[in-house]
Write an enzyme that holds these catalytic residues in place. Structure first.
Site: not given
Length: 178
Positions: A26-27, A31-32, A49, A146
């Site tokens: 889903i993403g 980095m992940a 994640k 962020d």
């Protein structure tokens, strides 16, 4: 990666990471990877994640684990909740609540079609909830670092969640959690 660094096998849909079955990706970030997952005990769905690359193996792993530890201490209705952590083939992972909605970045594009008063109302609702989340983490002495429209999720019930604490600054640590 350094030549001396080990290579890591990333999981894919249909595989198990710890006690979690990966259902769909889903993403994906620098980095992940993030998957929709379900645990062995079938208690609903979560997001998993997992670190997808390790340039400076030890440092990045430590930072990833610190991100989980940091997030696991947070309990606020406008902050993403995390549940569990572990490692898969040497790559750290953690699980978190699965959010179903759209990012503020995507919502802003959709709001362009709305009358100005509705856009203002939508923006006010989001900003109030993000402000509550930031106030909460700032009371702990943390700095998110962020806060972007991509890191704010709008849910169907009009609630808002602040996400991605990968670069949060936590007091008492010399490094920013990345």
């Amino acid at each position: 990666m350094d030549e001396a660094s080990p290579t890591y096998k990333l999981p894919s849909v249909g595989e198990k990471v710890g006690k979690y079955l990966l259902l769909e990706e889903i993403g994906r970030g620098g980095m992940a990877l993030i998957f929709k997952a379900q645990s062995d005990n079938q208690e609903g769905f979560c997001a998993l994640k997992i670190m997808s690359r390790v340039d400076k193996e030890k440092e990045f792993k430590q930072r990833f684990h610190r991100e989980f530890k940091a997030l696991s201490r947070l309990t606020h209705p406008n902050v993403l909740q995390v549940f569990d952590s572990g490692e898969y083939n040497g790559l750290p992972f953690f699980t978190m609540e699965l959010l179903e909605g759209i990012t503020l970045k995507k919502a802003i594009k959709e709001w362009q079609k709305l009358p100005p008063t509705q856009r203002y109302s939508n923006a006010r609702n989001v900003l109030l909830q993000v402000t509550k989340a930031l106030s909460y983490i700032h009371q702990l002495g943390w700095v998110h670092r962020d806060v972007t429209p991509s890191n704010i999720m709008l849910l169907a019930d009009s609630s808002v969640k602040l996400m991605d604490f990968g670069v949060v600054k936590i007091p008492g640590t010399e490094l920013t959690v990345v």
